[in-house]
Write a protein that holds these residues in place. Structure first.
Motif, short mmCIF file in Angstrom:
data_model
loop_
_atom_site.label_atom_id
_atom_site.label_comp_id
_atom_site.label_asym_id
_atom_site.label_seq_id
_atom_site.Cartn_x
_atom_site.Cartn_y
_atom_site.Cartn_z
N SER A 48 0.77 -0.95 -0.05
CA SER A 48 -0.10 0.14 0.02
C SER A 48 0.60 1.27 0.17
O SER A 48 2.14 1.21 0.51
CB SER A 48 -1.36 0.63 1.13
OG SER A 48 -0.47 -0.05 2.08
N TRP A 84 -9.26 -2.60 -1.09
CA TRP A 84 -8.78 -2.56 0.34
C TRP A 84 -9.40 -1.78 1.36
O TRP A 84 -10.53 -0.59 0.34
CB TRP A 84 -7.26 -1.44 0.24
CG TRP A 84 -7.07 -1.78 1.80
CD1 TRP A 84 -7.06 -2.78 2.80
CD2 TRP A 84 -5.60 -0.62 2.51
NE1 TRP A 84 -5.31 -2.40 3.72
CE2 TRP A 84 -5.47 -1.09 3.45
CE3 TRP A 84 -5.12 0.70 1.44
CZ2 TRP A 84 -4.18 -0.95 4.09
CZ3 TRP A 84 -4.35 0.95 2.44
CH2 TRP A 84 -3.83 0.64 3.49
N ALA A 85 -9.84 -2.14 2.15
CA ALA A 85 -10.85 -1.45 3.44
C ALA A 85 -10.05 -1.57 4.63
O ALA A 85 -9.65 -2.98 5.30
CB ALA A 85 -12.06 -1.49 3.42
N ILE A 86 -9.17 -0.70 4.67
CA ILE A 86 -8.78 -0.31 6.84
C ILE A 86 -9.69 0.29 6.99
O ILE A 86 -10.44 2.01 7.23
CB ILE A 86 -7.84 -0.11 6.98
CG1 ILE A 86 -6.88 -0.02 7.70
CG2 ILE A 86 -7.31 1.06 5.66
CD1 ILE A 86 -5.35 -0.09 7.87
N TYR A 87 -10.15 0.18 8.36
CA TYR A 87 -11.48 0.77 8.92
C TYR A 87 -10.44 0.72 10.11
O TYR A 87 -9.42 -0.07 11.10
CB TYR A 87 -12.48 -0.06 9.33
CG TYR A 87 -12.70 -1.87 10.07
CD1 TYR A 87 -13.09 -1.79 10.76
CD2 TYR A 87 -12.29 -2.41 8.83
CE1 TYR A 87 -13.48 -3.28 11.30
CE2 TYR A 87 -12.40 -3.31 8.58
CZ TYR A 87 -12.88 -4.08 10.51
OH TYR A 87 -13.37 -5.20 10.42
N SER A 144 -0.74 -2.51 4.96
CA SER A 144 -1.76 -3.54 5.67
C SER A 144 -1.28 -4.46 5.84
O SER A 144 -0.25 -4.98 5.37
CB SER A 144 -1.95 -3.52 3.88
OG SER A 144 -3.23 -4.80 4.20
N GLU A 164 -9.43 -5.11 8.81
CA GLU A 164 -9.55 -4.69 7.01
C GLU A 164 -10.16 -6.02 6.59
O GLU A 164 -10.95 -6.68 6.79
CB GLU A 164 -7.91 -5.30 6.32
CG GLU A 164 -6.69 -4.18 7.10
CD GLU A 164 -5.59 -4.73 6.53
OE1 GLU A 164 -4.87 -4.14 5.49
OE2 GLU A 164 -5.06 -5.51 7.21
N ASN A 204 -11.60 -7.52 0.22
CA ASN A 204 -11.35 -7.10 -1.11
C ASN A 204 -11.79 -7.65 -2.13
O ASN A 204 -11.88 -8.84 -2.06
CB ASN A 204 -10.05 -6.53 -1.29
CG ASN A 204 -8.60 -7.68 -1.80
OD1 ASN A 204 -9.09 -8.61 -2.09
ND2 ASN A 204 -7.29 -7.35 -1.17
N ALA A 207 -7.73 -10.21 2.76
CA ALA A 207 -8.61 -8.79 3.74
C ALA A 207 -7.05 -8.10 3.94
O ALA A 207 -6.31 -8.00 4.86
CB ALA A 207 -9.12 -9.57 5.20
N ARG A 208 -6.47 -7.72 3.25
CA ARG A 208 -5.76 -6.72 2.96
C ARG A 208 -5.37 -5.62 1.56
O ARG A 208 -6.29 -5.70 1.08
CB ARG A 208 -4.16 -7.49 2.93
CG ARG A 208 -4.32 -8.87 1.84
CD ARG A 208 -3.35 -9.49 1.80
NE ARG A 208 -2.76 -9.85 -0.10
CZ ARG A 208 -2.92 -11.25 -0.26
NH1 ARG A 208 -3.11 -11.71 0.62
NH2 ARG A 208 -2.63 -11.38 -1.54
N TYR A 209 -4.48 -5.07 1.49
CA TYR A 209 -4.63 -4.40 0.51
C TYR A 209 -3.79 -5.25 -0.81
O TYR A 209 -2.99 -6.04 -0.84
CB TYR A 209 -3.08 -3.34 0.19
CG TYR A 209 -3.13 -2.74 -0.59
CD1 TYR A 209 -3.41 -1.45 -1.17
CD2 TYR A 209 -2.26 -2.63 -1.62
CE1 TYR A 209 -3.37 -0.47 -1.60
CE2 TYR A 209 -2.47 -1.78 -2.19
CZ TYR A 209 -2.18 -0.56 -2.80
OH TYR A 209 -2.06 -0.65 -4.25
N ALA A 245 -14.81 -5.32 1.46
CA ALA A 245 -14.90 -3.97 1.65
C ALA A 245 -16.44 -3.13 1.72
O ALA A 245 -16.56 -2.24 1.96
CB ALA A 245 -14.08 -4.13 0.73
#
Length: 153
Positions: free
Chosen positions: A28, A60-63, A77, A86, A89, A94-96, A130
């Motif tokens: 990332s 990617w989604a990171i929260y 990530s 995460e 995707n 579950a990562r970038y 994501a």
């Protein structure tokens, strides 16, 4: 003050370096942001490609990024950042996972979206997609910003 997001790896509407794609190191890019509203309690970052042939593709989604954060370092990530989670995707990870548009499909635009939230964390079931992370965050968004990078193969 207005919420803004940027990357030192690429400027708005410029080419994303190969290092940050699945053709390169698949890490990332560094991101930084400024101007979060005082009532910000956490952040979410979503990366998506609306130019994908089958519709918007999430990379990617990171929260649950702490409100004290002012960015994410390169290769953030999978680092377990202070309880950040995460989402899964479009590749099923579950990562970038960086850009990898179909060869010859032309330039794709990758939207790195940032949302400041009014809650310290999102209550999300294990292994959320994501797009579900973003949907869960939407009612809590108090500010949004994005930076767009371009990549083609």
């Amino acid at each position: 003050m207005v919420l803004t997001i940027a990357s030192s790896a690429f400027k708005q509407d410029e080419v994303i370096p190969t290092r940050y794609t699945r053709d390169g190191d698949n890490v990332s890019p560094p991101l930084e942001w400024h101007g979060a509203p005082p009532e910000t309690r956490s952040f979410v970052v979503l990366v998506e490609d609306p130019d994908a042939p089958s519709g918007t593709f999430r990379h990617w989604a990171i929260y649950n990024i702490p409100a004290t954060a002012t960015g994410l370092p390169e290769d953030a990530s999978g680092r377990g950042r202070s309880g950040a989670g995460e989402g899964v995707n479009g590749f099923g990870n579950a990562r970038y996972d960086g850009p990898q548009p179909p060869k010859g499909h032309g330039p794709h635009h990758y939207h790195f979206r940032l949302a400041a939230l009014d809650v310290p964390q999102l209550e999300i079931a294990a292994s959320p997609r994501a797009e579900d992370v973003w949907a869960k965050a939407r009612p809590h968004m108090i500010a949004e910003a994005e930076v767009v990078g371009v990549y083609e193969r």
